[in-house]
Write a protein that holds these residues in place. Structure first.
Motif, PDB file in Angstrom:
ATOM      1  N   GLN A   1      -4.687   1.481   4.882  1.00 24.56           N
ATOM      2  CA  GLN A   1      -5.205   1.966   3.803  1.00 24.56           C
ATOM      3  C   GLN A   1      -4.048   2.200   3.508  1.00 24.56           C
ATOM      4  O   GLN A   1      -4.190   3.661   2.798  1.00 24.56           O
ATOM      5  CB  GLN A   1      -6.400   2.815   3.916  1.00 24.56           C
ATOM      6  N   THR A   2      -3.077   2.800   4.776  1.00 22.36           N
ATOM      7  CA  THR A   2      -1.370   3.789   4.710  1.00 22.36           C
ATOM      8  C   THR A   2      -0.684   2.747   3.269  1.00 22.36           C
ATOM      9  O   THR A   2      -0.103   3.633   2.907  1.00 22.36           O
ATOM     10  CB  THR A   2      -0.811   4.606   6.048  1.00 22.36           C
ATOM     11  N   ILE A   3      -1.165   1.463   3.366  1.00 19.10           N
ATOM     12  CA  ILE A   3       0.298   1.246   2.788  1.00 19.10           C
ATOM     13  C   ILE A   3      -0.445   1.162   1.695  1.00 19.10           C
ATOM     14  O   ILE A   3      -1.905   1.009   1.013  1.00 19.10           O
ATOM     15  CB  ILE A   3      -0.015  -0.528   3.389  1.00 19.10           C
ATOM     16  N   PRO A   4       0.368   1.654   0.334  1.00 21.49           N
ATOM     17  CA  PRO A   4       0.285   1.868  -1.386  1.00 21.49           C
ATOM     18  C   PRO A   4      -0.463   0.998  -1.557  1.00 21.49           C
ATOM     19  O   PRO A   4       0.802  -0.102  -2.493  1.00 21.49           O
ATOM     20  CB  PRO A   4       1.264   3.112  -1.290  1.00 21.49           C
ATOM     21  N   ILE A   5      -1.552   0.111  -1.262  1.00 18.96           N
ATOM     22  CA  ILE A   5      -1.664  -0.845  -2.367  1.00 18.96           C
ATOM     23  C   ILE A   5      -1.575  -1.125  -3.637  1.00 18.96           C
ATOM     24  O   ILE A   5      -1.376  -2.094  -4.271  1.00 18.96           O
ATOM     25  CB  ILE A   5      -2.813  -1.412  -1.835  1.00 18.96           C
ATOM     26  N   LEU A   6      -1.875   0.292  -3.774  1.00 15.80           N
ATOM     27  CA  LEU A   6      -1.618   0.423  -5.723  1.00 15.80           C
ATOM     28  C   LEU A   6      -0.328  -0.328  -6.259  1.00 15.80           C
ATOM     29  O   LEU A   6       0.443  -1.452  -6.877  1.00 15.80           O
ATOM     30  CB  LEU A   6      -2.343   1.464  -6.464  1.00 15.80           C
ATOM     31  N   ALA A   7       0.755  -0.043  -5.104  1.00 13.76           N
ATOM     32  CA  ALA A   7       2.124  -0.597  -5.423  1.00 13.76           C
ATOM     33  C   ALA A   7       2.690  -1.947  -4.940  1.00 13.76           C
ATOM     34  O   ALA A   7       3.240  -2.717  -5.939  1.00 13.76           O
ATOM     35  CB  ALA A   7       3.118   0.236  -4.275  1.00 13.76           C
ATOM     36  N   ILE A   8       1.878  -2.676  -4.147  1.00 11.33           N
ATOM     37  CA  ILE A   8       1.654  -3.770  -4.545  1.00 11.33           C
ATOM     38  C   ILE A   8       0.876  -4.522  -5.515  1.00 11.33           C
ATOM     39  O   ILE A   8       0.804  -5.818  -5.879  1.00 11.33           O
ATOM     40  CB  ILE A   8       1.510  -4.496  -3.147  1.00 11.33           C
TER      41      ILE A   8
ATOM     42  N   THR B   1      -1.829   9.655   1.430  1.00 14.71           N
ATOM     43  CA  THR B   1      -2.060   8.168   1.208  1.00 14.71           C
ATOM     44  C   THR B   1      -1.959   8.514  -0.733  1.00 14.71           C
ATOM     45  O   THR B   1      -0.826   7.954  -0.695  1.00 14.71           O
ATOM     46  CB  THR B   1      -3.348   7.452   1.464  1.00 14.71           C
TER      47      THR B   1
ATOM     48  N   VAL C   1      -5.075  -0.208 -12.496  1.00  9.54           N
ATOM     49  CA  VAL C   1      -4.076  -0.509 -11.737  1.00  9.54           C
ATOM     50  C   VAL C   1      -3.224  -1.495 -12.157  1.00  9.54           C
ATOM     51  O   VAL C   1      -2.201  -2.229 -12.382  1.00  9.54           O
ATOM     52  CB  VAL C   1      -3.582   0.408 -10.415  1.00  9.54           C
TER      53      VAL C   1
ATOM     54  N   VAL D   1       9.505  -7.883  -9.212  1.00 12.77           N
ATOM     55  CA  VAL D   1       8.161  -9.155  -9.138  1.00 12.77           C
ATOM     56  C   VAL D   1       9.451  -9.315 -10.371  1.00 12.77           C
ATOM     57  O   VAL D   1       8.878 -10.976 -10.382  1.00 12.77           O
ATOM     58  CB  VAL D   1       7.513  -8.256  -9.009  1.00 12.77           C
TER      59      VAL D   1
ATOM     60  N   ILE E   1       0.450   6.885  -3.329  1.00 12.83           N
ATOM     61  CA  ILE E   1       0.308   5.475  -4.337  1.00 12.83           C
ATOM     62  C   ILE E   1       1.008   5.962  -5.703  1.00 12.83           C
ATOM     63  O   ILE E   1       1.217   5.900  -6.467  1.00 12.83           O
ATOM     64  CB  ILE E   1      -1.231   5.519  -4.449  1.00 12.83           C
TER      65      ILE E   1
ATOM     66  N   PRO F   1      -8.179   0.030  14.065  1.00 10.76           N
ATOM     67  CA  PRO F   1      -6.820   1.035  13.890  1.00 10.76           C
ATOM     68  C   PRO F   1      -5.767   0.004  12.615  1.00 10.76           C
ATOM     69  O   PRO F   1      -5.547   1.100  12.001  1.00 10.76           O
ATOM     70  CB  PRO F   1      -5.976   0.207  14.877  1.00 10.76           C
ATOM     71  N   TRP F   2      -6.104  -1.093  12.502  1.00  8.12           N
ATOM     72  CA  TRP F   2      -5.895  -1.940  11.782  1.00  8.12           C
ATOM     73  C   TRP F   2      -6.445  -1.366  10.487  1.00  8.12           C
ATOM     74  O   TRP F   2      -5.586  -1.514   9.102  1.00  8.12           O
ATOM     75  CB  TRP F   2      -5.032  -3.043  11.835  1.00  8.12           C
TER      76      TRP F   2
ATOM     77  N   ILE G   1       4.344   6.374  -6.608  1.00 10.07           N
ATOM     78  CA  ILE G   1       4.836   4.916  -6.763  1.00 10.07           C
ATOM     79  C   ILE G   1       4.287   4.353  -8.295  1.00 10.07           C
ATOM     80  O   ILE G   1       4.766   3.539  -9.071  1.00 10.07           O
ATOM     81  CB  ILE G   1       4.296   3.872  -5.767  1.00 10.07           C
TER      82      ILE G   1
ATOM     83  N   PRO H   1       1.504  -4.971  -9.218  1.00 10.91           N
ATOM     84  CA  PRO H   1       1.912  -5.151  -9.712  1.00 10.91           C
ATOM     85  C   PRO H   1       2.146  -7.101  -9.127  1.00 10.91           C
ATOM     86  O   PRO H   1       2.164  -8.558  -9.502  1.00 10.91           O
ATOM     87  CB  PRO H   1       2.856  -5.145 -10.407  1.00 10.91           C
ATOM     88  N   MET H   2       2.665  -6.984  -7.944  1.00 13.58           N
ATOM     89  CA  MET H   2       2.999  -8.317  -7.411  1.00 13.58           C
ATOM     90  C   MET H   2       1.534  -8.887  -7.069  1.00 13.58           C
ATOM     91  O   MET H   2       1.893 -10.642  -7.732  1.00 13.58           O
ATOM     92  CB  MET H   2       4.174  -7.549  -6.113  1.00 13.58           C
TER      93      MET H   2
ATOM     94  N   ILE I   1      -8.034   1.251   8.665  1.00 15.70           N
ATOM     95  CA  ILE I   1      -6.805   1.999   8.928  1.00 15.70           C
ATOM     96  C   ILE I   1      -5.320   2.461   8.818  1.00 15.70           C
ATOM     97  O   ILE I   1      -5.580   3.133   7.330  1.00 15.70           O
ATOM     98  CB  ILE I   1      -7.365   3.339   9.830  1.00 15.70           C
ATOM     99  N   ALA I   2      -4.656   1.781   9.449  1.00 15.39           N
ATOM    100  CA  ALA I   2      -3.540   1.556   9.114  1.00 15.39           C
ATOM    101  C   ALA I   2      -3.393   0.649   7.067  1.00 15.39           C
ATOM    102  O   ALA I   2      -2.321   1.148   7.012  1.00 15.39           O
ATOM    103  CB  ALA I   2      -2.746   0.721  10.182  1.00 15.39           C
TER     104      ALA I   2
END
Lengths: 294, 289
Positions: free
Chosen positions: A137-144, B217, A234, B244, B221, A131-132, B224, A146-147, A134-135
């Motif tokens: 991938q719903t986090i928009p990693i591309l948004a993270i 999804t 990105v 950031v 993306i 489940p995690w 953002i 830059p951080m 899959i979950a």
């Protein structure tokens, strides 16, 4: 069933659509760039003839939409006419992006396969991890992205690795999902046969599960390699536009160099196409070795 | 270094792991207990990760610029609800939802339109597959130039990103009905339209929902990342890139938490609708998604 002919079912329709798209592009170029030409003409106090308008819209310095031949000229200029090591060479930037992509893709694929093996062999891992996965991938990693880049830079890790990590995160997911499906694809009857042979779990894995997961693996690898290229591009955005196709895009958008953006975009597209093609070739080569019918 | 925090976190991890191992081996009499256990296992895993994270950050004294503890992120989230809500409205409600609806709708319509022309299908499908593999996100700077800094440019990016997966999946979905079933419709003298509505669209739903899930999804993306190329002073992507720069990493994580929840809920809603619409499909009927 009728055999599909290459000319009639592939080449003709695809080239028609492509030619149509290019034609639309040229028309759009004229329409989108015309206001600027009319403005200049009006400011100079002259009336611009339609033929001149047509000619000028195709050759603006900073067009709203560059004409296809302008983009191709820019690509040719920045690949063939510049030294590969020069910062103005598109090949140099493409290589920076490609190296991060491949590095991240490699780690991601290995991680994905390992996770899938764990998930297939351990029920607790299956229930708690899947489940995690899959979950995640719903986090928009591309948004993270830059951080991750900035933070890793702050502790002194710079260059290839941060970008590759983003590619890794993006590419492990399709591999996990595909491999779990693939490793579970042997039917009960086949697993029972291995059981009657008194095969150990390792033998079952290498002789039955692993080979039967190959088609699934390569299908997911195709998705993974495409997506890790996106990750690398990105990942280059926040590095302050130093090098790479992503930096090229960002610099182009800062300075209004539309032709440069389009050239970088086409280079990225070509890169993606080549990568997917290589995985596809490896796919058919492996399947052929395994004795699949073409 | 704070050893009790590390030890506590590790202990919790081991206990939770053991409990999970025990839980998946149980046979439950009642159905509710079994489904509760099915929920509990991943939930416990998630909680364990948070506890480990908290313990490690506190235990090793990791500076919050690198990785803030979950409790700190939560605090920040509670303190900046208005900002987060404004960002959410700008990015999710305006850009993502509009772009998603437009992109998916257009992809669906075009797929129906080219349905009667095998020639166009043969030409468009390979292109659509090809475009799906491309880094489409790269059009973001161009769209920002064309449509301005506000949400319209983000909608354009999202439309382009979601259009092709929808097109490709709908076309292959419309081809999913078997020859037998189509022959049956022919013997009923059903028109193309009737065949489409009564046979081929229902058969295509699993494919269409697959695209809808992928797109949910992708849309987030796209919106953002498009904000990195220029935006008014509100929006999730804008907030992430500026905070950031100011090294307010806890704010970034709060924003990420909002994005993750929004993305998961979006995906979950689409998946729920899928369950309701394609209740007949084997993957849902057997009780395992």
């Amino acid at each position: 069933m009728r055999q599909d002919s290459f000319l009639k079912d592939k080449l003709l329709p695809i080239s028609t659509v492509v030619i149509l798209l290019i034609a639309i592009w040229y028309v759009a170029t004229v329409f989108l760039n015309a206001p600027f030409e009319r403005d200049t003409a009006a400011r100079a106090g002259t009336e611009i003839a339609f033929s001149d308008l047509l000619k000028n819209t195709m050759a603006q310095e900073r067009p709203v939409l560059p004409a296809p031949h302008q983009v191709i000229a820019e690509i040719w200029d920045t690949t063939a006419n510049k030294a590969i090591t020069s910062k103005r060479s598109l090949v140099y930037h493409a290589w920076i992006t490609l190296s991060a992509t491949l590095f991240g893709f490699g780690i991601g694929a290995a991680l994905g396969i390992l996770l899938a093996v764990g998930i297939v062999h351990n029920r607790a891992m299956d229930r708690s991890l899947m489940p995690w996965v899959i979950a995640s991938q719903t986090i928009p990693i591309l948004a993270i992205a830059p951080m991750i880049i900035v933070v890793l830079n702050a502790i002194g890790i710079a260059g290839l690795l941060p970008k590759a990590l983003i590619s890794t995160y993006l590419s492990f997911f399709p591999v996990v999902v595909g491999m779990v499906k693939g490793l579970r694809s042997p039917e009960t009857i086949q697993l029972d046969l291995m059981h009657t042979y008194n095969a150990s779990p390792a033998q079952t894995f290498w002789k039955l599960r692993w080979p039967s997961s190959m088609p699934y693996l390569f299908t997911s690898l195709k998705v993974a390699v495409a997506i890790s290229l996106v990750g690398a591009i990105v990942g280059e955005l926040p590095t302050g536009a130093v090098a790479g196709l992503g930096a090229r895009l960002l610099a182009g958008s800062y300075y209004g160099q539309t032709v440069q953006i389009w050239a970088a975009l086409f280079m990225a597209a070509a890169l993606a196409a080549v990568l997917v093609m290589i995985v596809g070739l490896a796919h058919s080569a492996v399947l052929k070795r395994m004795g699949a019918r073409p | 270094m704070n050893y009790p925090a590390i030890a506590g976190a590790l202990l919790f991890w081991l206990l939770a792991w053991a409990f999970n191992e025990w839980l998946v081996r149980q046979r439950f009499q009642s159905r509710t207990a079994a489904s509760a256990a099915r929920f509990a296992v991943p939930l416990l895993f998630g909680i364990t990760i948070l506890v480990l994270w908290e313990g490690i950050v506190r235990g090793f004294g990791i500076p919050s610029v690198l990785l803030p503890a979950p409790s700190m992120i939560w605090q920040r989230l509670l303190n900046s609800v208005p900002t987060l809500a404004a960002d959410f409205r700008q990015t999710f409600l305006k850009s993502v939802l509009t772009g998603y609806a437009l992109g998916c709708g257009l992809g669906f319509l075009v797929a129906i339109l080219i349905d009667r022309s095998p020639f166009l299908q043969k030409g468009l499908l390979p292109l659509g597959n090809f475009v799906s593999a491309l880094p489409v996100i790269g059009v973001a700077p161009i769209m920002v130039m064309w449509f301005g800094f506000d949400w319209q440019s983000k909608v354009a990016v999202v439309v382009i990103m979601t259009f092709f997966p929808m097109l490709v999946n709908t076309v292959s979905g419309l081809a999913a009905a078997s020859h037998m079933e189509r022959d049956l419709m022919r013997t009923y003298a059903a028109s193309w339209w009737q065949t489409l509505v009564k046979l081929r669209l229902p058969a295509a739903w699993p494919f269409i929902f697959n695209a809808l899930k992928i797109n949910s999804t992708l849309a987030l993306i796209g919106a953002i990342v498009a904000e990195f190329f220029g935006t008014p002073i509100v929006g999730m992507g804008f907030r992430i890139s500026t905070e950031v720069g100011r090294m307010n990493v806890d704010m970034v994580w709060a924003e990420i938490a909002v994005a993750a929840v929004a993305g998961s809920v979006f995906y979950g809603v689409v998946a729920l609708i899928e369950r309701a619409v394609t209740f007949w499909h084997p993957s849902i009927r057997s009780g395992r998604a």
